[in-house]
Design a protein around this motif. Structure first.
Motif, PDB file in Angstrom:
ATOM      1  N   GLY A  87       0.784  -1.226   0.000  1.00  0.00           N
ATOM      2  CA  GLY A  87       0.000   0.000   0.000  1.00  0.00           C
ATOM      3  C   GLY A  87       0.811   1.269   0.000  1.00  0.00           C
ATOM      4  O   GLY A  87       0.326   2.331  -0.389  1.00  0.00           O
ATOM      5  N   VAL A 131      -1.448   4.330   1.763  1.00  0.00           N
ATOM      6  CA  VAL A 131      -2.331   3.526   2.609  1.00  0.00           C
ATOM      7  C   VAL A 131      -1.913   3.553   4.074  1.00  0.00           C
ATOM      8  O   VAL A 131      -2.758   3.525   4.975  1.00  0.00           O
ATOM      9  N   ILE A 162      -5.056   7.687   2.578  1.00  0.00           N
ATOM     10  CA  ILE A 162      -6.187   6.920   3.121  1.00  0.00           C
ATOM     11  C   ILE A 162      -6.429   7.196   4.600  1.00  0.00           C
ATOM     12  O   ILE A 162      -7.551   7.544   4.995  1.00  0.00           O
ATOM     13  N   THR A 192      -9.628   9.331   6.102  1.00  0.00           N
ATOM     14  CA  THR A 192     -10.508   8.600   7.011  1.00  0.00           C
ATOM     15  C   THR A 192     -10.649   9.365   8.324  1.00  0.00           C
ATOM     16  O   THR A 192     -11.748   9.465   8.883  1.00  0.00           O
ATOM     17  N   THR A 226     -10.481   0.812   7.818  1.00  0.00           N
ATOM     18  CA  THR A 226     -10.233   1.241   6.438  1.00  0.00           C
ATOM     19  C   THR A 226      -8.897   0.704   5.938  1.00  0.00           C
ATOM     20  O   THR A 226      -8.789   0.256   4.785  1.00  0.00           O
ATOM     21  N   TYR A 239      -9.153  -2.970   5.019  1.00  0.00           N
ATOM     22  CA  TYR A 239      -9.901  -3.149   3.763  1.00  0.00           C
ATOM     23  C   TYR A 239      -9.025  -2.807   2.558  1.00  0.00           C
ATOM     24  O   TYR A 239      -8.987  -3.566   1.576  1.00  0.00           O
ATOM     25  N   GLU A 240      -8.326  -1.673   2.620  1.00  0.00           N
ATOM     26  CA  GLU A 240      -7.483  -1.261   1.498  1.00  0.00           C
ATOM     27  C   GLU A 240      -6.388  -2.285   1.219  1.00  0.00           C
ATOM     28  O   GLU A 240      -6.108  -2.619   0.063  1.00  0.00           O
ATOM     29  N   LEU A 268      -5.794  -4.578  -2.253  1.00  0.00           N
ATOM     30  CA  LEU A 268      -4.540  -4.558  -3.010  1.00  0.00           C
ATOM     31  C   LEU A 268      -3.928  -5.955  -3.111  1.00  0.00           C
ATOM     32  O   LEU A 268      -3.428  -6.345  -4.176  1.00  0.00           O
TER      33      LEU A 268
END
Length: 493
Positions: A39, A43, A48, A52, A91, A94-95, A99
């Motif tokens: 990420g 990320v 991200i 968030t 979050t 999930y990301e 990926l």
């Protein structure tokens, strides 16, 4: 030694898009990243988690509802650090899972390890699994450096990862300080300053420049500054930080170059970032980074001085956006394996996720003046639209800039709720060479904030018509956007 067609250093937006594109072209690809999960900065500590955090802060604080229910309105009376961390953690998971699935589905191999050059086409990879360090070497026909950036940490700032932090350590475990001083009013500093202001934390913002966000339209930035001052954010513009020392209680005190002192419970130093290239051993492949760790590339092909080694993303500097980094990565893979794509010369949108949001595409007024373009502007205020009133919006504007001679749209600038979403309508019209007549002649869903495009276009239309009808005697503009000329008029509906 294992050979790959493509080795990518860094699993951020540019690296992952490049690796997947290479795999889709039938090439073997390996992504090396020194974090425990894929990420990249985006990320883990950048885009991200910060966005968030913004959404969490606005939801828990009841920020969006205060126009109706009063400034004392709160969704939750007391917001704890755990409330902020919970959503960020979900979050993040999930990301990462998305990926990992994309890499697996496309046959891209990944390694969690530290990569460095040992030759023009060879990489050494050091991995540490449960304390057991291993070393491997791989070679590749083509390589991409997309390691991103890290916070700039000057030696004279006493970072302690407790109450004097950089932007990476700040977001890893966000807390709720009683007061916060932010040093640096770039994109990152502004975002965190306004997010924590929405949580009713006293904020002081220190910036050596006199003006914020110099790449954005001045009028839009003026609205942001006004909003910040209205909320009680203390702005120290044109002021540089001399040093930071600590009070007897252990709280940091910032001393400005002019001698003023600013005390707070926490200091966030967000004055710049630098390319994370120091551990790559660039000399082994004949490359050299600049003093801020960034690499020079051909902006059409993204090749470095070594034509088989590419660089993309934040490590090559401006615009340093996740969206543009992804497109750079895709362009790299296509060029490297004989499927070159035309360099994207279309204007990309910029987004600043402050509170309120700012977003723009195309020329600012200053850009138009410097280019010698005869231009005109039209404005729509969110509070004057039905949707804006329903939502309780007290501020926010949508500004259109067009070429007076051709009526072509050349700039779109938005500040307010949903700015980063709204800008894409203008982006499409602008990059396709459209005129403001598109907004005048087409209907928009009602009530929506997007209807502001029609309001701003009508404002523009009226201004253009007045000037065209009586060029020898300019009409005094009342600022309402209406004119005495015949033509489309704003509907009361």
């Amino acid at each position: 030694m294992k050979h790959y067609d493509f080795v990518v250093l860094g699993a951020g937006p540019a690296g992952r898009r490049a690796a997947i594109q290479a795999a889709k072209l039938g090439r073997s690809a390996l992504v090396v990243d020194d974090r425990s999960k894929v990420g990249g900065v985006s990320v883990h500590t950048g885009t991200i988690p910060s966005k968030t955090l913004r959404e969490t802060a606005l939801n828990l604080s009841g920020w969006r509802e205060r126009a109706f229910y009063g400034q004392g309105y709160r969704t939750r009376d007391k917001i704890e650090p755990g409330d902020l961390n919970q959503r960020i953690g979900k979050t993040f998971d999930y990301e990462v899972s998305v990926l990992e699935h994309q890499f697996a589905r496309n046959g891209v191999e990944t390694v969690n390890g530290r990569g460095s050059f040992i030759g023009a086409n060879r990489i050494a990879i050091e991995t540490d699994i449960d304390g057991k360090v291993t070393h491997d070497e791989v070679e590749a026909s083509k390589m991409l450096i997309s390691v991103g950036t890290r916070p700039h940490r000057p030696a004279h700032i006493p970072f302690n990862d407790h109450n004097v932090l950089d932007s990476d350590t700040f977001i890893l475990k966000p807390r709720m300080p009683r007061s916060l001083t932010v040093v640096g009013a770039g994109v990152i500093g502004l975002e965190y300053a306004t997010i924590f202001s929405a949580l009713d934390i006293p904020i002081t913002l220190i910036e050596p420049r006199e003006r914020l966000l110099e790449f954005m339209d001045a009028e839009i930035v003026e609205h942001l500054v006004h909003s910040m001052r209205e909320r009680g954010i203390t702005l120290r513009l044109g002021c540089s930080l001399s040093h930071v020392h600590f009070s007897e209680s252990g709280n940091p005190i910032c001393q400005l170059a002019d001698g003023r002192l600013i005390g707070s419970e926490m200091v966030l130093f967000a004055a710049g970032r630098e390319g994370a290239t120091s551990g790559l051993n660039l000399a082994a492949c004949g490359l050299e980074a600049d003093k801020r760790g960034r690499l020079e590339v051909d902006r059409k092909t993204f090749q470095t001085a070594n034509p088989n080694i590419y660089a993309a993303g934040d490590v090559i500097g401006f615009p340093s956006l996740a969206s543009t980094s992804m497109e750079q990565g895709r362009a790299v893979a296509c060029h490297a394996f004989g499927n070159p794509i035309e360099a994207d010369d279309q204007a990309p949108p910029y987004g600043v996720y402050a509170v309120p949001e700012l977003s723009s595409v195309g020329m600012t007024e200053n850009d138009a003046r410097e280019a010698g373009i005869s231009y005109e502007c039209g404005i729509a205020r969110f509070r004057e639209t039905s949707r804006g009133h329903i939502m309780g919006l007290e501020s926010g504007i949508l500004k259109l800039i067009c070429d007076r001679e051709t009526r072509k749209l050349i700039g779109v600038h938005v500040i307010g709720e949903g700015a980063s979403e709204l800008v894409h309508i203008g982006q499409a019209v602008l990059n396709l060479g459209g005129t403001i007549d598109y907004f005048v002649e087409n209907s928009f869903n009602y009530p929506t904030l997007a209807e502001g495009y029609k309001v701003a276009a009508l404002d523009l239309w009226n201004r253009l018509e007045v000037r065209a009808a009586r060029p020898e005697k300019p009409c005094e503009d009342s600022g309402s956007g209406e004119s005495l000329s015949e033509g489309p008029q704003r509907s009361a509906a």
